[in-house]
Design a protein around this motif. Structure first.
Motif, short mmCIF file in Angstrom:
data_model
loop_
_atom_site.label_atom_id
_atom_site.label_comp_id
_atom_site.label_asym_id
_atom_site.label_seq_id
_atom_site.Cartn_x
_atom_site.Cartn_y
_atom_site.Cartn_z
N PHE A 28 0.86 -1.18 0.00
CA PHE A 28 0.00 0.00 0.00
C PHE A 28 0.90 1.24 0.00
O PHE A 28 1.81 1.35 0.83
CB PHE A 28 -0.92 -0.02 1.23
N LEU A 29 0.64 2.12 -0.95
CA LEU A 29 1.53 3.28 -1.15
C LEU A 29 0.75 4.59 -1.10
O LEU A 29 -0.40 4.64 -1.51
CB LEU A 29 2.21 3.22 -2.51
N ARG A 30 1.43 5.63 -0.61
CA ARG A 30 0.94 7.00 -0.81
C ARG A 30 2.09 7.79 -1.41
O ARG A 30 3.23 7.62 -1.01
CB ARG A 30 0.55 7.64 0.51
N GLY A 31 1.81 8.64 -2.36
CA GLY A 31 2.87 9.43 -2.95
C GLY A 31 2.62 9.66 -4.43
O GLY A 31 1.52 9.38 -4.91
N PRO A 32 3.58 10.10 -5.21
CA PRO A 32 4.93 10.40 -4.76
C PRO A 32 4.97 11.73 -4.00
O PRO A 32 4.20 12.63 -4.28
CB PRO A 32 5.70 10.54 -6.08
N TYR A 33 5.89 11.80 -3.04
CA TYR A 33 6.02 12.98 -2.21
C TYR A 33 7.43 13.56 -2.34
O TYR A 33 8.39 12.85 -2.66
CB TYR A 33 5.80 12.63 -0.75
N GLY A 34 7.51 14.84 -1.98
CA GLY A 34 8.81 15.48 -1.77
C GLY A 34 9.42 16.10 -3.01
O GLY A 34 8.90 16.01 -4.12
N SER A 35 10.54 16.75 -2.76
CA SER A 35 11.26 17.44 -3.84
C SER A 35 12.11 16.44 -4.60
O SER A 35 12.27 15.29 -4.18
CB SER A 35 12.16 18.53 -3.24
N SER A 36 12.66 16.88 -5.73
CA SER A 36 13.43 15.97 -6.58
C SER A 36 14.80 16.58 -6.85
O SER A 36 15.03 17.77 -6.62
CB SER A 36 12.67 15.75 -7.89
N TRP A 37 15.71 15.76 -7.35
CA TRP A 37 17.02 16.27 -7.77
C TRP A 37 16.78 17.24 -8.93
O TRP A 37 16.02 16.92 -9.85
CB TRP A 37 17.91 15.12 -8.23
N PRO A 38 17.42 18.41 -8.94
CA PRO A 38 17.10 19.44 -9.94
C PRO A 38 17.74 19.16 -11.31
O PRO A 38 18.59 19.93 -11.78
CB PRO A 38 17.66 20.71 -9.30
N LEU A 39 17.31 18.08 -11.93
CA LEU A 39 17.95 17.67 -13.20
C LEU A 39 17.78 18.71 -14.31
O LEU A 39 18.65 18.86 -15.17
CB LEU A 39 17.38 16.33 -13.65
N GLU A 40 16.63 19.44 -14.27
CA GLU A 40 16.39 20.43 -15.35
C GLU A 40 17.50 21.49 -15.34
O GLU A 40 17.92 21.96 -16.41
CB GLU A 40 15.04 21.15 -15.17
#
Ligand SMILES: Cc1cc2nc3c(=O)[nH]c(=O)nc-3n(C[C@H](O)[C@H](O)[C@H](O)COP(=O)(O)OP(=O)(O)OC[C@H]3O[C@@H](n4cnc5c(N)ncnc54)[C@H](O)[C@@H]3O)c2cc1C
Length: 271
Positions: free
Chosen positions: A89-101
């Motif tokens: 059982f999952l909730r998400g996706p959450y949070g910030s990401s690596w700034p690949l752009e």
């Protein structure tokens, strides 16, 4: 509006044993359309057992993705007993990401310690699918021993398009190990960087991220180019409960990926 605390189900389609206590779970979502960015996490759990924040260890491809999980406590030891065909059982996706752009056209230095390679793997996968969009790519990856190295079968594939430097803390006399023995920080001296155009993404134990970041600044890295991924104990995952508060930031909502300089000044920081 959808309640963000209601989980969705994912079927375990494959389980790969990485080390004695770390497994990579391949998951399939049947009904939701699911998109993530490298560095984000899900709250993963089971009703009646609990939930734990777990990073995506792969990109999402047609609703299939992976989590790499070390069995350490209540939730993760329960997950360790699940088999192919079982559901999570999952909730998400959450949070910030690596700034690949922001790194398009630039050089990238990825530094992972231990299980920190898990949230780094989707970055590597994404870079390799758009390889021409980036400059030099270097991965420095350190683990305790050769048998605790994760994603062993993929390292040679990554080496075709990136420089991969490995380190272990220790080897036994009967282990064959062709790479560095010692701290991951020592590998910084084996790479030359153009600090004007290099971004660094670091994930691992906080103390390791501290020494790596300081090592990078000593080598002239710009504070605006050094990112870390933090771990804190979490409950809600959506910035409501305050469990993961770090200074003025919530690791679940503002992080887990932060600019090093944003989080190093907080009093409870090891950074
Ligand atoms: C953003 C994020 C991403 C993560 N990604 C991953 C990942 O990809 N893979 C992965 O394996 N893990 C990941 N983790 C770590 C994982 O969430 C933790 O290991 C989690 O605690 C496991 O839950 P559990 O119920 O199995 O263990 P717990 O029962 O929470 O126990 C985990 C460990 O913490 C200790 N502990 C228990 N209670 C406390 C307490 N109150 N204070 C301090 N220590 C305590 C236990 O002794 C045990 O060693 C991530 C964490 C974060 C925040």
């Amino acid at each position: 509006m959808k309640n963000p605390l209601i989980p969705f189900k994912a079927v375990i389609t494959d389980i790969k044993l990485e080390t004695t206590d770390i497994r990579t779970y391949s998951l399939l979502l049947r009904d939701a359309v699911y998109k993530t960015k490298p560095g984000q996490f899900n709250m993963v759990g089971y009703p009646g057992v609990g939930e734990a924040p777990i990073s995506l260890s792969s990109v999402v491809c047609e609703n299939r993705f992976q989590h790499t999980i070390k069995a350490v406590g209540r939730v993760t030891k329960f997950i360790e007993r699940l088999r192919e065909g079982d559901e999570l059982f999952l909730r998400g996706p959450y949070g910030s990401s690596w700034p690949l752009e922001s790194t398009i056209g630039k050089d990238i230095l990825l530094i992972a310690g231990g299980l920190g390679i898990a949230p780094m793997r989707p970055v590597i996968q994404e870079i390799l699918t758009k390889r021409n969009s980036f400059g030099n790519v270097t991965l420095i990856y350190g683990t305790r021993r050769p048998d605790t190295l994760l994603f062993k079968n993929e390292l040679d594939v990554w080496r075709k398009d990136a420089m991969v430097l490995l380190a272990v803390d220790e080897v036994t006399p009967c282990t064959i190990w062709a790479y560095h023995v010692g701290l991951v920080t020592e590998l910084l001296d084996k790479v030359s960087f153009n600090v004007e155009k290099t971004f660094a993404f670091i994930c691992g134990p906080e103390i390791m991220m501290r020494f790596i970041s300081r090592g990078l600044f000593l080598r002239g890295f710009l504070p605006s180019r050094v990112y870390v991924s933090l771990e804190r104990r979490m409950k809600c995952g959506i910035g409501q409960c305050g469990h993961c508060q770090h200074g003025s930031k919530f690791v679940c909502k503002d992080g887990p990926v932060f600019l090093y300089k944003e989080v190093s000044r907080f009093p409870d920081s090891l950074l």
